[in-house]
Design a protein around this motif. Structure first.
Motif, PDB file in Angstrom:
ATOM      1  N   ASN A 458      33.094  42.419  46.081  1.00 20.25           N
ATOM      2  CA  ASN A 458      33.647  43.600  45.401  1.00 20.25           C
ATOM      3  C   ASN A 458      34.686  43.222  44.366  1.00 20.25           C
ATOM      4  O   ASN A 458      34.813  43.895  43.333  1.00 20.25           O
ATOM      5  CB  ASN A 458      34.270  44.556  46.416  1.00 20.25           C
ATOM      6  CG  ASN A 458      33.217  45.462  47.050  1.00 20.25           C
ATOM      7  OD1 ASN A 458      32.175  45.720  46.450  1.00 20.25           O
ATOM      8  ND2 ASN A 458      33.496  45.954  48.251  1.00 20.25           N
ATOM      9  N   GLN A 459      35.455  42.189  44.604  1.00 19.21           N
ATOM     10  CA  GLN A 459      36.496  41.800  43.651  1.00 19.21           C
ATOM     11  C   GLN A 459      35.922  41.482  42.277  1.00 19.21           C
ATOM     12  O   GLN A 459      36.375  42.041  41.270  1.00 19.21           O
ATOM     13  CB  GLN A 459      37.279  40.617  44.196  1.00 19.21           C
ATOM     14  CG  GLN A 459      38.300  41.022  45.257  1.00 19.21           C
ATOM     15  CD  GLN A 459      39.174  39.863  45.686  1.00 19.21           C
ATOM     16  OE1 GLN A 459      38.748  38.719  45.626  1.00 19.21           O
ATOM     17  NE2 GLN A 459      40.389  40.163  46.103  1.00 19.21           N
ATOM     18  N   PRO A 460      34.933  40.616  42.140  1.00 17.89           N
ATOM     19  CA  PRO A 460      34.370  40.393  40.798  1.00 17.89           C
ATOM     20  C   PRO A 460      33.668  41.632  40.257  1.00 17.89           C
ATOM     21  O   PRO A 460      33.669  41.875  39.050  1.00 17.89           O
ATOM     22  CB  PRO A 460      33.404  39.225  41.001  1.00 17.89           C
ATOM     23  CG  PRO A 460      33.147  39.165  42.446  1.00 17.89           C
ATOM     24  CD  PRO A 460      34.375  39.682  43.122  1.00 17.89           C
ATOM     25  N   LEU A 461      33.057  42.446  41.165  1.00 18.41           N
ATOM     26  CA  LEU A 461      32.405  43.670  40.688  1.00 18.41           C
ATOM     27  C   LEU A 461      33.433  44.641  40.113  1.00 18.41           C
ATOM     28  O   LEU A 461      33.162  45.350  39.120  1.00 18.41           O
ATOM     29  CB  LEU A 461      31.634  44.322  41.832  1.00 18.41           C
ATOM     30  CG  LEU A 461      30.370  43.594  42.301  1.00 18.41           C
ATOM     31  CD1 LEU A 461      29.733  44.324  43.477  1.00 18.41           C
ATOM     32  CD2 LEU A 461      29.359  43.458  41.165  1.00 18.41           C
ATOM     33  N   ASN A 462      34.631  44.699  40.729  1.00 14.94           N
ATOM     34  CA  ASN A 462      35.685  45.583  40.225  1.00 14.94           C
ATOM     35  C   ASN A 462      36.114  45.163  38.836  1.00 14.94           C
ATOM     36  O   ASN A 462      36.356  46.010  37.959  1.00 14.94           O
ATOM     37  CB  ASN A 462      36.889  45.563  41.166  1.00 14.94           C
ATOM     38  CG  ASN A 462      36.625  46.366  42.426  1.00 14.94           C
ATOM     39  OD1 ASN A 462      35.771  47.261  42.443  1.00 14.94           O
ATOM     40  ND2 ASN A 462      37.371  46.052  43.494  1.00 14.94           N
ATOM     41  N   VAL A 463      36.243  43.880  38.603  1.00 16.53           N
ATOM     42  CA  VAL A 463      36.610  43.388  37.273  1.00 16.53           C
ATOM     43  C   VAL A 463      35.553  43.790  36.257  1.00 16.53           C
ATOM     44  O   VAL A 463      35.868  44.269  35.147  1.00 16.53           O
ATOM     45  CB  VAL A 463      36.790  41.857  37.307  1.00 16.53           C
ATOM     46  CG1 VAL A 463      37.004  41.315  35.882  1.00 16.53           C
ATOM     47  CG2 VAL A 463      37.953  41.476  38.192  1.00 16.53           C
TER      48      VAL A 463
END
Length: 677
Positions: A458-463
């Motif tokens: 989720n962290q890279p998807l949020n970016v």
């Protein structure tokens, strides 16, 4: 026989010289013999020289005398006892042979006849002169006295020679270590030596001078082999006495030999090998027989023992072959020096598909993976009388199908050779089940860690989402984006896509089913990858993570995927242990600390996983590696993680040790041999 005969003389010595002078110089006509030739191996002998002076033919080879057609008598006057018999074989049939014994008598007879003729003539001339007649008779008496004296001396010489010869023969027979007896023409024993006394138990005083030579050997009177030889018994009668146990001697003409068990001899009977041969005069007349005996009892016992051992060996071989072929596992007999296959049992053919002829001479190592060098090293270094186990090794059937085996190699003797006995056990089904169990454990681990991995993704998807929202907002306003901002956000998107892709790839690699294979790896690598899966969980549980990796760590033999699973299991258990301790009121404010340290020690690589969690009691430590054993609540653990980890570590020749105290924490110490050691 000599009167008026054509005579050849063999022997040209002094006796020949005297005969020639007598025949030539005395007036014996018409009774005088004609000497047509003389032979002697010495051309300068007295008789040979005189013969040549008288024009008589001479030769160094007596056979040349037989070529004279007019030859009637051969006179042999040598001292060679065998020459007369040799002449007898080559002379013409019509020619008479007078040997040196008869020749001496003949010489005396000729001299007497010559003296008789001389006396008769002188008596007629001097019959009226008594003194002259007296002198003639005196001469005659002196001549007879010389002949009688010479004959007596010769007879004494012969008698003494015979006595000495008999004494020598007796000493030879008595001194012989071979049991021997001799019988004369009347079947009377003349010799019974010491060796035979000792063997038979009968003294010479009891036997010599009697015809009881049978008594020491038989219960009832019957011919001995010497008696058979003396009587020239035919084969049918010999067979009736000795059955098929006799035969004609291959070395001595006219002799026979046999081997028989004599129950009368000794305390328990003896096996005797005996040979009997005739005693002959020079003319071939049999005058006695000699029999020699050899005690073959010990040889017979040794032969029977050899036969017993041979039968025992055959039975043992049959038993061994039966056990060998009926063993449920394939067995290879391997040469220790070359590792070539010498023999196989029937299970090898069934399991591997090779025939005996196909495997004989093949290296045992060819059945496995060529890169598996530690099998060769282990076998070469195997001490005498020891064994070694190689677990979970890949072998190939004749058709190329791979399967997994445990290999047990033992040092042994095979006949006169040092060999290795290699037994293989097919564990393919067990390995497959273990692989499935490991795979199920992985899936369980991934299921438990799904939330953490979702957060990591989720962290890279949020970016990416933030960047996309910014682009849409600027487009809706009709505003342009600065080139530097656009480039920076593009880099952020690319980096986070790569990050997400890496997480997904790692999860996919971890989730795939791994095989029992070995390759050189750095132990730091699978440990570092653990935190790609558990990194978020460690943060959420507020655990202080300390990684103390040794640089330039020597490689070990193992599989990255499986070792990563081992450390995931250990780290997961450490997290649970620290959480359990932190739930206790007195430890609410504790600092959770997890430390993983790697280092090289001697010829090993060591990894230590240390936590300050709840710890374990000695009772729990004893059961920790048992399948399905767990201290967690129902639904929170299967009890397979540590057990599976233990099996993986063993597959790579490793060891796992535990240091733990209840309430203080636990250290798991994993030790692996350096690759190639």
């Amino acid at each position: 026989m000599l009167r008026g005969a054509n005579v050849a003389i063999v022997g040209g010595g002094r006796f020949c010289f005297k005969l020639l002078r007598f025949f030539i110089e005395q007036d014996l006509a018409p009774q005088k013999p004609t000497i047509i030739g003389v032979a002697d191996i010495r051309p300068d002998a007295a008789g040979m020289v005189y013969a040549r002076s008288q024009g008589i033919y001479t030769a160094t080879d007596y056979s040349e005398l037989c070529r004279f057609d007019q030859l009637q008598v051969i006179l042999e006057i040598t001292n060679d006892p065998d020459l007369a018999a040799a002449i007898q074989k080559i002379k013409p049939k019509h020619v008479h042979l007078i040997d040196h014994f008869q020749a001496r008598y003949l010489w005396d007879t000729i001299q007497v006849e010559s003296l008789q003729l001389s006396v008769s003539q002188a008596f007629q001339e001097n019959k009226h002169d008594p003194l002259a007649v007296e002198r003639l008779f005196q001469q005659s008496f002196e001549c007879f006295e010389k002949i009688i004296c010479r004959r007596n001396n010769r007879s004494r010489e012969i008698e003494l020679a015979l006595i000495e010869n008999q004494r020598t023969q007796s000493q030879i027979i008595q001194g012989s270590t071979i049991p021997t007896f001799v019988i004369n023409k009347a079947h009377i024993v003349t010799h019974w030596n010491k060796a035979l006394e000792k063997m038979s138990g009968w003294s010479s005083e009891e036997i010599v001078g009697t015809n009881r030579q049978w008594a020491p050997f038989w219960e009832r009177e019957r011919p001995t082999m010497a008696d058979v030889i003396l009587d020239q018994t035919d084969e049918a009668e010999i067979r009736s006495l000795y059955g098929s146990q006799w035969r004609a001697s291959a070395l001595i003409e006219g002799a026979c030999e046999a081997e028989i068990f004599f129950p009368q001899v000794g305390e328990e009977g003896r096996w005797l090998w005996f040979t009997a041969a005739p005693l002959k005069l020079p003319d071939g007349t049999i005058v006695g027989a000699i029999e020699t005996l050899w005690d073959k009892t010990e040889d017979k016992k040794a032969e029977e023992e050899r036969e017993r051992l041979r039968e025992q060996y055959v039975k043992s071989e049959e038993k061994y072959r039966s056990l060998f072929n009926n063993d449920p596992n394939p067995i290879f007999i391997v040469a220790r020096d070359t590792l070539q296959v010498l023999d196989i049992n029937d299970r090898v053919r069934e399991c591997y598909g090779y025939g005996r002829g196909e495997l004989e001479g093949m290296s045992f190592l060819q059945l496995g993976t060529p890169q598996d060098g530690d099998i060769r090293n282990g076998i070469v270094q195997l001490p005498i009388g020891q064994s070694i186990l190689f677990s979970k090794r890949r072998h190939y059937r004749k058709n190329g199908t791979p399967f997994f085996v445990n290999i047990n190699v033992s040092d042994a003797r095979y006949g006169e050779s040092d060999v290795l006995i290699a037994t293989t056990t097919d564990i393919t089904e067990t390995v497959e089940k273990e692989t499935q169990l490991i795979q199920a454990s992985k899936m369980t681990t991934l299921g438990v860690m799904a939330a953490g991995m979702a957060h990591e993704i989720n962290q890279p998807l949020n970016v990416i989402q933030i960047c996309a929202d910014f682009f849409l907002k600027m487009l809706d306003k009709g505003q342009s984006i600065q080139e530097d901002d656009l480039r920076a956000m593009a880099h952020d998107i690319s980096a986070n896509v790569e990050r997400a892709s890496g997480i997904i790839k790692h999860v996919r690699d971890f989730a795939r089913q791994s095989e029992v294979l070995k390759s050189k790896i750095n132990l730091n690598d699978p440990i570092a990858d653990v935190f790609k899966v558990l990194g978020h969980q460690i943060k959420n549980h507020r655990i202080e993570m300390i990684l103390d990796f040794a640089p330039d760590l020597p490689p070990i033999m193992g599989d990255h995927n499986r070792l990563e699973q081992v450390f995931i299991n250990l780290v997961s258990n450490a997290i649970d242990a620290m959480d359990e301790k932190a739930e206790q009121p007195e430890h609410k404010s504790m600092t959770k600390r997890l430390r993983i340290r790697t280092y090289a020690e001697n010829a090993n690589v060591v990894a230590a996983v240390e936590d300050n969690g709840i710890g374990m009691s000695p009772e729990v430590q004893k059961k920790l590696f048992e399948p399905f054993f767990t201290t967690k609540q129902v639904g929170k653990g299967t009890g397979l993680g540590v057990s599976i980890s233990y099996g993986i570590i063993k597959d790579y020749d490793g060891r796992i040790d535990i240091e733990s105290r209840a309430g203080e924490g636990t250290v798991f110490i994993l030790t692996f041999p350096v690759a190639g050691r």
